[in-house]
Scaffold this motif. Structure first.
Motif, short mmCIF file in Angstrom:
data_model
loop_
_atom_site.label_atom_id
_atom_site.label_comp_id
_atom_site.label_asym_id
_atom_site.label_seq_id
_atom_site.Cartn_x
_atom_site.Cartn_y
_atom_site.Cartn_z
N ALA A 16 0.86 -1.18 0.00
CA ALA A 16 0.00 0.00 0.00
C ALA A 16 0.90 1.22 0.00
CB ALA A 16 -0.91 0.01 1.22
N GLU A 17 0.33 2.36 -0.35
CA GLU A 17 1.06 3.62 -0.32
C GLU A 17 0.34 4.57 0.64
OE1 GLU A 17 1.47 5.07 -4.30
OE2 GLU A 17 2.55 3.28 -4.94
N PRO A 18 0.80 4.64 1.89
CA PRO A 18 0.14 5.51 2.87
C PRO A 18 0.71 6.93 2.85
CG PRO A 18 1.77 4.18 3.97
CD PRO A 18 1.77 3.76 2.51
N ARG A 19 -0.11 7.84 3.33
CA ARG A 19 0.31 9.23 3.56
C ARG A 19 -0.39 9.68 4.84
NH1 ARG A 19 -1.81 13.45 -0.59
NH2 ARG A 19 -3.68 13.00 0.59
N THR A 20 0.40 10.16 5.80
CA THR A 20 -0.19 10.59 7.06
C THR A 20 0.57 11.78 7.64
OG1 THR A 20 -0.76 9.91 9.31
CG2 THR A 20 1.13 8.82 8.34
N LEU A 43 1.00 2.82 11.11
CA LEU A 43 1.36 3.99 10.30
C LEU A 43 1.22 5.27 11.12
CD1 LEU A 43 -0.51 2.83 7.12
CD2 LEU A 43 1.94 2.72 7.52
N HIS A 44 1.56 5.21 12.37
CA HIS A 44 1.39 6.34 13.29
C HIS A 44 2.35 7.49 12.98
CE1 HIS A 44 -0.14 8.25 16.85
NE2 HIS A 44 1.09 8.41 17.32
N GLY A 49 4.81 13.06 2.21
CA GLY A 49 4.05 12.72 0.99
C GLY A 49 3.68 11.25 1.00
N TRP A 50 3.46 10.70 -0.18
CA TRP A 50 3.10 9.28 -0.30
C TRP A 50 4.33 8.44 -0.04
CZ3 TRP A 50 -1.79 8.01 -0.32
CH2 TRP A 50 -2.72 8.92 -0.81
N SER A 79 -4.30 13.94 9.26
CA SER A 79 -4.88 13.33 8.07
C SER A 79 -4.20 11.98 7.84
CB SER A 79 -4.69 14.23 6.85
OG SER A 79 -3.32 14.38 6.55
N PHE A 80 -4.92 11.08 7.17
CA PHE A 80 -4.43 9.74 6.91
C PHE A 80 -5.10 9.25 5.64
CE2 PHE A 80 -5.11 5.06 7.93
CZ PHE A 80 -3.83 4.67 7.58
#
Length: 96
Positions: A16-20, A43-44, A49-50, A79-80
């Motif tokens: 996956a490609e997370p952004r937070t 993913l804390h 960016g991504w 944001s997440f």
């Protein structure tokens, strides 16, 4: 948010490609299957960016797999997002 699909038991690769922005109570992706299949990708931390992929090898022992995206916030400004989640069963290697 979650999605469940029927999948054969076996080994899988999750990406996956997370952004937070970080700072929330929690941000994670959970992949579950059988009774004892519970894989969590925390993913804390904040990303710049991504984040390119997050490969994770895992084993699912039942005929179903659920991918859940979970987030909790402790205030404003967090944001997440997750892009391109994929659960793929590797091709078997032919015997030589």
């Amino acid at each position: 948010m979650s999605r469940t699909n029927e999948v054969p038991a076996g080994s899988y690769r999750f990406t996956a490609e997370p952004r937070t922005a970080g700072g929330g109570e929690h941000a994670r992706i959970r992949i579950t299957g059988g009774e004892h299949d519970n894989h969590v990708l925390d993913l804390h931390h904040a990303t710049d960016g991504w984040e390119e992929g997050t490969p994770r090898e895992l084993l699912l022992t039942s005929g179903g797999g659920t991918i859940s995206i979970e987030a909790g916030r402790s205030g404003g400004g967090q944001s997440f997002a997750v892009d391109s989640p994929a659960l793929v069963r590797p091709e078997p290697h032919p015997e030589s």
